[in-house]
Motif scaffolding. Sequence first.
Motif, PDB file in Angstrom:
ATOM      1  N   VAL A 479       0.877  -1.186   0.000  1.00  0.00           N
ATOM      2  CA  VAL A 479       0.000   0.000   0.000  1.00  0.00           C
ATOM      3  C   VAL A 479       0.910   1.230   0.000  1.00  0.00           C
ATOM      4  O   VAL A 479       1.737   1.387   0.903  1.00  0.00           O
ATOM      5  N   ASP A 480       0.789   2.075  -1.031  1.00  0.00           N
ATOM      6  CA  ASP A 480       1.661   3.244  -1.136  1.00  0.00           C
ATOM      7  C   ASP A 480       0.816   4.519  -1.272  1.00  0.00           C
ATOM      8  O   ASP A 480      -0.410   4.490  -1.108  1.00  0.00           O
ATOM      9  N   PHE A 481       1.479   5.618  -1.628  1.00  0.00           N
ATOM     10  CA  PHE A 481       0.733   6.878  -1.678  1.00  0.00           C
ATOM     11  C   PHE A 481      -0.312   6.895  -2.785  1.00  0.00           C
ATOM     12  O   PHE A 481      -1.383   7.483  -2.627  1.00  0.00           O
ATOM     13  N   ASP A 482      -0.020   6.241  -3.908  1.00  0.00           N
ATOM     14  CA  ASP A 482      -1.040   6.162  -4.972  1.00  0.00           C
ATOM     15  C   ASP A 482      -2.292   5.443  -4.471  1.00  0.00           C
ATOM     16  O   ASP A 482      -3.409   5.741  -4.903  1.00  0.00           O
ATOM     17  N   SER A 483      -2.081   4.475  -3.581  1.00  0.00           N
ATOM     18  CA  SER A 483      -3.235   3.709  -3.059  1.00  0.00           C
ATOM     19  C   SER A 483      -4.248   4.636  -2.404  1.00  0.00           C
ATOM     20  O   SER A 483      -5.465   4.401  -2.467  1.00  0.00           O
TER      21      SER A 483
END
Length: 517
Positions: A479-483
Amino acid sequence: MDKIVSLCKRRGFVFPGSEIYGGLSNSWDYGPLGVELKNNIKNLWWKRFVQTREDMVGLDAALIMNPKTWEASGHLNEFTDPLVECKECHTRFRINEHWSDKVWWDLARYLAQESLSSKEREEAVQDALKVCPQCKAKGKFTVPKNFNLMFKTYVGVAEGKADTVYLRPETAQSIFVNFKNILDTTRKQLPFGVGQVGKAFRNEITPGNFVFRTREFEQMEVEYFVREKEWKKWFEHWRGEMFEWIKEIGLDTKSIHEYEHPEKDRAHYSKKTIDFEYDFPFGRKELYGLSYRADFDLKNHEKASGADLRYTDVNSERFICEKCGAEKLFKYPPGVSEKIGGARAKMSSMTIKPGKCEKCSGKYVPENKFWPHVIEPSLGVDRSFLAVLVSAYTEEPVKSNDHGPGTEMRVVLKLKPQLAPYKAAVFPLLKNKPELIKLAHKVYDDLRKHFLVAWDDRGNIGKRYFSQDEIGTPYCITVDFDSLKDKTVTLRDRDTMKQKRVKIDDLKEILHRQLFG
Ligand code: GAP
């Protein structure tokens, strides 16, 4: 093997038993990941061989049985190994394991002569066995003793002969002892089988090779009951099924070798036995066995217990020609066979005319009660576990992202996804970003309702991938910032190491499809 044993300890698959007390010779405890892998093997077996087959039912019987069981089954007299001890180093050896068949059989035949003096016996043993495999002492062996492999214990407070019981050395016997109960309650008709998974105990003289040979282990056994004349067909059926199973758990069939036991080496109950041997790192060794036990067990339990353990053919009347033994099956007229359970009485009033034998004109006599014959595929859980680990263990060079240009080795357990302890691992890209942690936790909690899923927020992503590869986790989800913006995550495949973006909402479906087809 050392690498596998060390991985098992380091990552919680298998620990040495009673370790803080210095262990107990070759006993092992399955740790948090080991128990998952082992349960996955057992569940897959149960589903494949019991739940999804119309001709199978299951059983989970007591480990300690009435000791008469073991008299009738022949284990009290026959379940023995010839054992010698080196008087110099006190190591005990199973003769049939450390010396060739010929050495052992020649010696056994010689020693069987009752007229021999103890000096002659002693000399024969030293001549045949020569040098201790452990300390190389010459001529220091004890005369071989037959050593019963069953563990003895006592029920109740007294420790007398009357209270002696044994821990079961195979799961099979409780299936035979329950044969009548199972028939009465399930109304199964031949051919049918009973499957059981459970512990068995053998006081092995030479346990070893990690979980390969232990004194306490688990078996997954089927006793498959058939008509005698059909035993070959069903033997072949189970031979094929065992191969399919071997493929299903991800073993390379090229590493599997069939070995048919010569008559002199077969267990006392067997009329034909094939071992499925596997190329373990310590040599080619028995993984599973497939035996034709004929009617040995049911017959002997009937004799010893007095219970009628014959099968009654309710749908067709079986006739045997008195003269030539030819078999003829009488089919009931249409409509009668369905009611036959309560209609056996009617049978006497029905005129069954089998006629004369077509082959020799002899007289047919009815025979509708008989002991079914048995085909037994017997699989060790612990040996399955070990073979699965051995074949899944891979070391491969990968480009290093973390330490500049170059390559490093990754250890990856290429387990079949169905067997992997964790089906996926969820990572927040960074540990100190509450919004990432919150979303990652939601993904983790949602998936955990359906699959066993790991959580990892330590170190960098590369290390987390490697850590999951080493325990065989098929997918890592980051899970990253785009998520946060588009509700997608990175899904990374263990074997190809390829990554793709997928929607959070699709994760469950994707994992389900990859795991169960
Ligand atoms: N009921 C038949 C029977 O027990 P077996 O060949 O003695 O036959 C069947 O055992 C399987 O049980 C073996 O093929 C092996 O997988 C497993 N097994 C037997 N002894 C074992 C031991 N000491 N440790 C681990 N597994 C064992």
